[in-house]
Design a protein around this motif. Structure first.
Motif, PDB file in Angstrom:
ATOM      1  N   LYS A 189      16.195   0.877 -10.742  1.00 23.26           N
ATOM      2  CA  LYS A 189      15.150   0.016 -11.316  1.00 23.26           C
ATOM      3  C   LYS A 189      14.014  -0.197 -10.332  1.00 23.26           C
ATOM      4  N   CYS A 190      14.379  -0.484  -9.071  1.00 18.22           N
ATOM      5  CA  CYS A 190      13.365  -0.751  -8.045  1.00 18.22           C
ATOM      6  C   CYS A 190      13.403   0.278  -6.927  1.00 18.22           C
ATOM      7  N   ALA A 191      14.588   0.755  -6.594  1.00 21.61           N
ATOM      8  CA  ALA A 191      14.706   1.717  -5.500  1.00 21.61           C
ATOM      9  C   ALA A 191      14.208   3.087  -5.944  1.00 21.61           C
ATOM     10  N   SER A 192      13.882   3.912  -4.966  1.00 18.94           N
ATOM     11  CA  SER A 192      13.418   5.267  -5.280  1.00 18.94           C
ATOM     12  C   SER A 192      14.538   6.105  -5.879  1.00 18.94           C
ATOM     13  N   SER A 193      15.775   5.720  -5.611  1.00 14.46           N
ATOM     14  CA  SER A 193      16.921   6.367  -6.239  1.00 14.46           C
ATOM     15  C   SER A 193      18.082   5.396  -6.199  1.00 14.46           C
ATOM     16  N   ALA A 194      19.050   5.611  -7.067  1.00 15.64           N
ATOM     17  CA  ALA A 194      20.210   4.718  -7.111  1.00 15.64           C
ATOM     18  C   ALA A 194      21.026   4.791  -5.830  1.00 15.64           C
ATOM     19  N   LYS A 195      20.808   5.821  -5.033  1.00 18.74           N
ATOM     20  CA  LYS A 195      21.548   5.969  -3.790  1.00 18.74           C
ATOM     21  C   LYS A 195      20.919   5.177  -2.638  1.00 18.74           C
ATOM     22  N   THR A 196      19.713   4.646  -2.841  1.00 18.52           N
ATOM     23  CA  THR A 196      19.024   3.921  -1.787  1.00 18.52           C
ATOM     24  C   THR A 196      18.832   2.463  -2.208  1.00 18.52           C
ATOM     25  N   PRO A 197      19.612   1.538  -1.657  1.00 16.85           N
ATOM     26  CA  PRO A 197      19.475   0.131  -2.046  1.00 16.85           C
ATOM     27  C   PRO A 197      18.068  -0.396  -1.728  1.00 16.85           C
ATOM     28  N   ARG A 198      17.542  -1.233  -2.596  1.00 16.82           N
ATOM     29  CA  ARG A 198      16.218  -1.833  -2.421  1.00 16.82           C
ATOM     30  C   ARG A 198      16.383  -3.336  -2.278  1.00 16.82           C
ATOM     31  N   ALA A 199      15.883  -3.904  -1.173  1.00 15.74           N
ATOM     32  CA  ALA A 199      15.909  -5.359  -0.981  1.00 15.74           C
ATOM     33  C   ALA A 199      14.977  -6.005  -1.989  1.00 15.74           C
ATOM     34  N   THR A 200      15.486  -7.013  -2.693  1.00 11.21           N
ATOM     35  CA  THR A 200      14.703  -7.650  -3.760  1.00 11.21           C
ATOM     36  C   THR A 200      14.542  -9.150  -3.576  1.00 11.21           C
ATOM     37  N   GLY A 201      15.190  -9.730  -2.570  1.00 10.30           N
ATOM     38  CA  GLY A 201      15.047 -11.163  -2.387  1.00 10.30           C
ATOM     39  C   GLY A 201      16.038 -11.716  -1.386  1.00 10.30           C
ATOM     40  N   ILE A 202      16.095 -13.016  -1.343  1.00  7.00           N
ATOM     41  CA  ILE A 202      16.967 -13.730  -0.407  1.00  7.00           C
ATOM     42  C   ILE A 202      17.731 -14.813  -1.156  1.00  7.00           C
ATOM     43  N   GLU A 203      19.005 -14.873  -0.890  1.00 12.57           N
ATOM     44  CA  GLU A 203      19.811 -16.020  -1.300  1.00 12.57           C
ATOM     45  C   GLU A 203      19.842 -16.996  -0.136  1.00 12.57           C
TER      46      GLU A 203
ATOM     47  N   ILE B 279      -0.575  -4.389   5.815  1.00  8.69           N
ATOM     48  CA  ILE B 279      -1.832  -4.521   5.081  1.00  8.69           C
ATOM     49  C   ILE B 279      -2.535  -3.167   4.975  1.00  8.69           C
ATOM     50  N   SER B 280      -2.491  -2.379   6.043  1.00  6.92           N
ATOM     51  CA  SER B 280      -3.093  -1.042   6.010  1.00  6.92           C
ATOM     52  C   SER B 280      -2.405  -0.164   4.974  1.00  6.92           C
ATOM     53  N   GLU B 281      -1.074  -0.248   4.893  1.00  5.64           N
ATOM     54  CA  GLU B 281      -0.332   0.522   3.900  1.00  5.64           C
ATOM     55  C   GLU B 281      -0.748   0.115   2.487  1.00  5.64           C
ATOM     56  N   LEU B 282      -0.901  -1.182   2.275  1.00  8.90           N
ATOM     57  CA  LEU B 282      -1.299  -1.680   0.964  1.00  8.90           C
ATOM     58  C   LEU B 282      -2.685  -1.175   0.587  1.00  8.90           C
ATOM     59  N   GLN B 283      -3.609  -1.243   1.517  1.00  4.10           N
ATOM     60  CA  GLN B 283      -4.985  -0.836   1.244  1.00  4.10           C
ATOM     61  C   GLN B 283      -5.107   0.665   1.024  1.00  4.10           C
ATOM     62  N   ALA B 284      -4.231   1.424   1.676  1.00  5.55           N
ATOM     63  CA  ALA B 284      -4.285   2.889   1.550  1.00  5.55           C
ATOM     64  C   ALA B 284      -3.437   3.412   0.398  1.00  5.55           C
ATOM     65  N   GLY B 285      -2.760   2.516  -0.317  1.00  4.04           N
ATOM     66  CA  GLY B 285      -1.910   2.948  -1.416  1.00  4.04           C
ATOM     67  C   GLY B 285      -0.605   3.557  -0.981  1.00  4.04           C
ATOM     68  N   ARG B 286      -0.199   3.298   0.263  1.00  3.47           N
ATOM     69  CA  ARG B 286       1.049   3.861   0.794  1.00  3.47           C
ATOM     70  C   ARG B 286       2.198   2.855   0.803  1.00  3.47           C
ATOM     71  N   ALA B 287       1.946   1.636   0.331  1.00  7.94           N
ATOM     72  CA  ALA B 287       2.967   0.592   0.382  1.00  7.94           C
ATOM     73  C   ALA B 287       4.041   0.834  -0.671  1.00  7.94           C
ATOM     74  N   ILE B 288       5.187   0.258  -0.434  1.00  7.73           N
ATOM     75  CA  ILE B 288       6.276   0.346  -1.405  1.00  7.73           C
ATOM     76  C   ILE B 288       5.818  -0.275  -2.719  1.00  7.73           C
ATOM     77  N   GLN B 289       6.227   0.312  -3.820  1.00  6.72           N
ATOM     78  CA  GLN B 289       5.810  -0.176  -5.131  1.00  6.72           C
ATOM     79  C   GLN B 289       6.457  -1.528  -5.445  1.00  6.72           C
ATOM     80  N   GLN B 290       5.741  -2.312  -6.232  1.00  8.37           N
ATOM     81  CA  GLN B 290       6.295  -3.609  -6.620  1.00  8.37           C
ATOM     82  C   GLN B 290       7.543  -3.408  -7.465  1.00  8.37           C
ATOM     83  N   CYS B 291       8.451  -4.359  -7.329  1.00  4.49           N
ATOM     84  CA  CYS B 291       9.686  -4.310  -8.115  1.00  4.49           C
ATOM     85  C   CYS B 291       9.580  -5.334  -9.248  1.00  4.49           C
TER      86      CYS B 291
END
Length: 622
Positions: free
Chosen positions: A299-313, A610-622
Motif C-alpha cells: 500500500k505504501c512501501a515500494s514492495s511488500a518485501k520492504t516495510p514502510r514506516a507509517t507512524g509512531i505509537e 527539503i532538497s529531495e522534496l523540491q527535486a521530486g526525489r522524496a519518498i511518496q506520501q502514504c
C-alpha cells in the motif's frame, strides 16, 4: 556487577500487550507529513526547519517543558537518570569505580564504592541525560568545539557521499551559527543563524589584559607558545586555519550561549517557532514513543518485501519512563498513535533511538528473539558500536597561583589520527571533576586533598567502539541495558594517550610546586620526576575513567558493511520512510564535544530532505 533487570513475568506481559497491539486497533491518529521523536540537538532543529519549509511536523518529547528547578546540576525536573556498566557483566572491574550509585531500602540514592546501607541495590554508574524539551542541550556543559576535518572526511571516505566532506560541513556550521564573540564578518563564522555561540573571556578581556595562572604559564612554556597569555585565553578554538587540527595550544572556551551568557538549547529554536502560528509545528510533550508502526503490504512501501514506516505509537503521560526519578509505580500513560504521510525520524539519542528501533523489530534478530519481538528487519548493528570520550581528572595539592585557568587542546605521543591533537584539558583550583552522581544522594563522600588543583582530560578521537545498548525487557517504559566496555578496542591509543597526559600534567605540577595526588602512585613506588610515571596508571584509568558523550549506536556506514545501520542520508537500511538523526548516527565520535556536530547534522538532514522534496526525489506520501 549487574544492573537491575526488571524482566519478571508481569513486566513482560504488560509490555507485550503494548507492543503487539496493531495500528488498526489503535485510536484513530492525526496525520502529519513528518513525525519526529526527540527534541534535542538532533530532532529539534530538524523539526523546526521542516515546518518552516511548509511541511506539517509532529514532534514528540517524552519530557515536559520544565526548566531546571531544585538543588544541583541535574535536578529531576530536566534529567533522566540512566545507570550504566563500564565493563562486561561479571567483570570485577565494574565494582572498582569510586562513585558507584546504589539505591537504599528507603528508595534514596547512595554513592560510593563500598559501604552502602545494608539491603541497598547496586544500580551502576550514573549517566544523566536531558529529560525535558531541548534534550541534553539543556543540561550539558555547552562546550562548542568543532571536530577535526578528518571526522567529516571519514564519512565521505566510507560512503562516497561528498556532502560529508569537511569543506561542506563547515558551510553548514556557518549557516547555523549566530556568533556572539567575534567581529561580524569574521571568516568561517556565521552571524545570522539560530545556533548561539559565545566566549566569556572575550568579555572579561574588555576590562583589561587577561593573566593566566601558574599552570597556564607552565603549559605555554612547555608547548613553546609565542602568543601573549591575553591572546591565548581568547584564542578562537573554532577558527579554521590549515593547521588547526594539529596545533597544541591554550584557547578560550566557546559555549552555546547568548551574548549575555545564558544557555542556548534546541528548546529555544522550537519555542521561537511555536510563537509563529503560520509554522505547521505541533509539539506533543509527555509523549513517550513506544514503537515505530510499519506497513508491510504494498500500500505504501515500494514492495511488500520492504516495510514502510507509517507512524509512531506512543504513551502520553507525565514521568512514565523508568529513567525519570519522579515516576510512580502506577504511571503508565495513555496509548495513542500518530501517522506520518512521508517519514518517521528518530532523534532520541544514543541510548533511546536504538532502544526504540529494537522495540519496533529493527535490530539483531537473535537479541529481539529473546523478548519475542517480531523481526521487521534484522540489522545486527543497532545498539552496537557505542563510543564515548573518556574523561578523568589529574589531581594535585598546592597553589596554582593567581590568574585564569583556561582550556587547552594538545597532541599526545599516541594520536589516533595521524598527527592530530587528541586531548582536551580544563581545570583550575578546586576543580575536581571525578564524574557524575545524583545530586540528591545521601552518602558522605571522601574528603579532597588540601588545596586541591584539578586538570580534567577529555579524550578526543576515541577509538573504543566496543560498547553496546541492549534491551533489558520488551517493556518500553524500561531503560535499556548500557555497557561502554571501556578500552575493549583501541586501547593502544586511548589508554596510552591518557597515560601520556597523566605524566605531562604531573610534570607541570612538579615544576610549579604542586604535589601530584591522583592517580596515586603504586604501593612501594615513587614518582619519577623525569617521566612523570610511578606505576599503576593504567589500573587507575581502568577503574576511574568515565564519560558523558555517547554516540554511534546506529552508525552510518558503507553499503557493504553489515553492521552499518544507516546510509549517508540517515535512512535506516532495509526499510522505507525511516531515518535516525542524532548522535547515534555518527560513524565515529566527532571530536571532544559532540553537541555542535549534532546540531550540524540536524541542519544537514533537514536541508537534504527539503532538497529531495523540491527535486521530486522524496519518498511518496502514504
Amino acid at each position: 556487577m549487574k544492573l537491575n533487570r526488571r524482566s519478571n513475568l508481569v513486566a513482560k506481559v504488560t509490555a507485550l500487550a503494548v507492543l503487539t497491539s496493531s495500528a488498526t486497533a489503535a485510536i484513530q491518529a492525526d496525520e502529519y507529513d513528518y513525525v519526529i521523536v526527540g527534541s534535542g540537538p538532533g530532532g529539534g532543529p530538524l523539526a523546526v526547519n521542516l515546518a518552516k519549509a511548509g511541511y506539517s511536523v509532529f514532534l514528540l518529547e517524552a519530557g515536559d517543558d520544565s526548566t531546571p528547578s531544585g538543588f544541583g546540576q541535574y535536578p529531576p525536573s530536566v534529567t533522566w537518570d540512566f545507570f550504566v556498566n563500564h565493563y562486561p557483566e561479571d567483570d570485577p572491574m565494574n565494582n572498582q569505580y569510586s562513585h558507584l550509585t546504589w539505591k537504599t531500602p528507603e528508595g534514596r540514592y547512595w554513592v560510593g564504592q563500598t559501604g552502602a546501607p545494608e539491603g541497598s541495590e547496586l544500580l551502576g554508574v550514573y549517566y544523566p541525560r536531558g529529560g525535558t524539551l531541548g534534550g541534553s542541550s539543556m543540561i550539558n556543559a555547552m562546550c562548542t568545539w568543532l571536530p577535526s576535518n578528518s571526522d567529516w572526511d571519514y564519512v565521505y571516505e566510507l560512503t562516497g557521499d561528498a556532502t560529508w566532506k569537511a569543506e561542506n560541513m563547515h558551510k553548514i556550521f556557518t549557516k547555523i551559527e549566530h556568533n556572539n564573540y567575534m567581529p561580524n564578518g569574521t571568516a568561517n563564522h556565521g552571524f545570522s543563524g539560530f545556533f548561539q555561540t559565545f566566549m566569556g573571556t572575550k568579555v572579561q578581556a574588555q576590562q583589561g589584559p587577561l593573566v593566566g595562572n601558574k599552570v597556564m604559564e607552565a603549559y605555554a612554556n612547555d608547548l613553546n607558545l609565542t602568543m601573549s597569555m591575553n591572546d591565548l585565553l581568547q584564542r578562537d578554538s573554532n577558527a579554521l586555519s590549515p593547521d588547526r587540527d594539529t596545533t597544541s595550544s591554550i584557547y578560550g572556551l566557546v559555549q552555546h550561549q547568548y551574548s549575555n551568557g545564558r544557555r542556548y538549547s534546541s528548546r529555544d529554536y522550537i519555542q521561537e517557532a511555536q510563537k509563529n502560528t503560520s509554522i505547521p509545528l505541533t509539539v506533543s510533550l509527555n509523549s513517550l514513543a513506544t514503537r515505530v508502526l510499519f506497513d508491510t503490504t504494498d500500500k505504501c512501501a515500494s514492495s511488500a518485501k520492504t516495510p514502510r514506516a507509517t507512524g509512531i505509537e506512543y504513551l502520553q503521560g507525565k514521568s512514565i519512563y523508568a529513567a525519570d526519578s519522579r515516576r510512580t509505580a502506577n504511571s503508565t500513560g495513555i496509548r495513542k498513535t500518530v501517522t506520518a504521510r512521508r517519514e518517521v525520524i528518530l532523534s532520541g539519542g544514543a541510548f533511546n533511538s536504538p532502544q526504540l528501533l529494537m522495540l519496533s523489530g529493527i535490530g539483531p534478530a537473535e537479541h529481539l528473539g529473546e523478548f519475542n519481538i517480531s523481526v521487521v528487519k534484522d540489522l545486527p548493528g543497532v545498539g552496537q558500536h557505542l563510543m564515548d570520550n573518556q574523561e578523568m581528572p589529574i589531581v594535585g595539592s598546592g597553589d596554582g597561583g593567581d590568574g585564569m585557568a583556561g582550556v587547552a587542546m594538545i597532541r599526545t605521543s599516541h594520536p589516533a589520527h595521524g598527527d592530530e591533537r587528541d586531548m582536551f584539558l580544563m581545570g583550575g583550583q578546586g576543580f575536581l571533576f571525578r564524574g557524575f552522581w545524583p545530586d540528591n544522594q545521601t552518602a558522605t563522600l571522601p574528603p579532597d586533598p588540601a588545596q586541591p588543583y584539578g586538570v580534567s582530560m577529555v579524550k578526543g578521537s576515541s577509538q573504543n567502539s566496543g560498547g553496546w545498548v541492549r534491551l533489558k525487557s520488551p517493556n518500553p517504559l524500561d531503560t535499556p541495558s548500557i555497557n561502554f566496555n571501556h578500552y575493549a578496542t583501541g586501547s593502544e591509543y586511548d589508554l596510552a594517550a591518557m597515560k601520556d597526559v597523566i605524566a605531562w600534567v604531573r610534570r607541570i605540577y612538579l615544576s610549579i610546586g604542586i604535589e601530584p595526588k591522583e592517580p596515586p602512585c603504586k604501593e612501594d613506588t615513587t614518582l619519577d620526576p623525569e617521566t612523570g610515571l610511578c606505576g599503576g596508571e593504567e589500573e587507575w584509568l581502568h577503574k576511574q575513567t568515565f564519560g558523558h558523550h555517547p554516540t554511534s549506536t546506529n552508525r552510518i556506514g558503507a553499503d557493504n558493511d553489515t553492521m552499518a545501520v544507516l546510509d549517508s542520508k540517515f535512512r535506516v537500511r532495509g526499510v522505507e520512510g525511516l531515518r535516525v538523526v542524532d548522535a547515534s548516527a555518527f560513524a565515529r565520535i566527532p571530536g571532544v564535544f559532540p553537541v555542535v556536530s549534532t546540531f550540524m547534522i540536524s541542519q544537514k538532514a533537514s536541508d537534504e530532505i527539503i532538497s529531495e522534496l523540491q527535486a521530486g526525489r522524496a519518498i511518496q506520501q502514504c
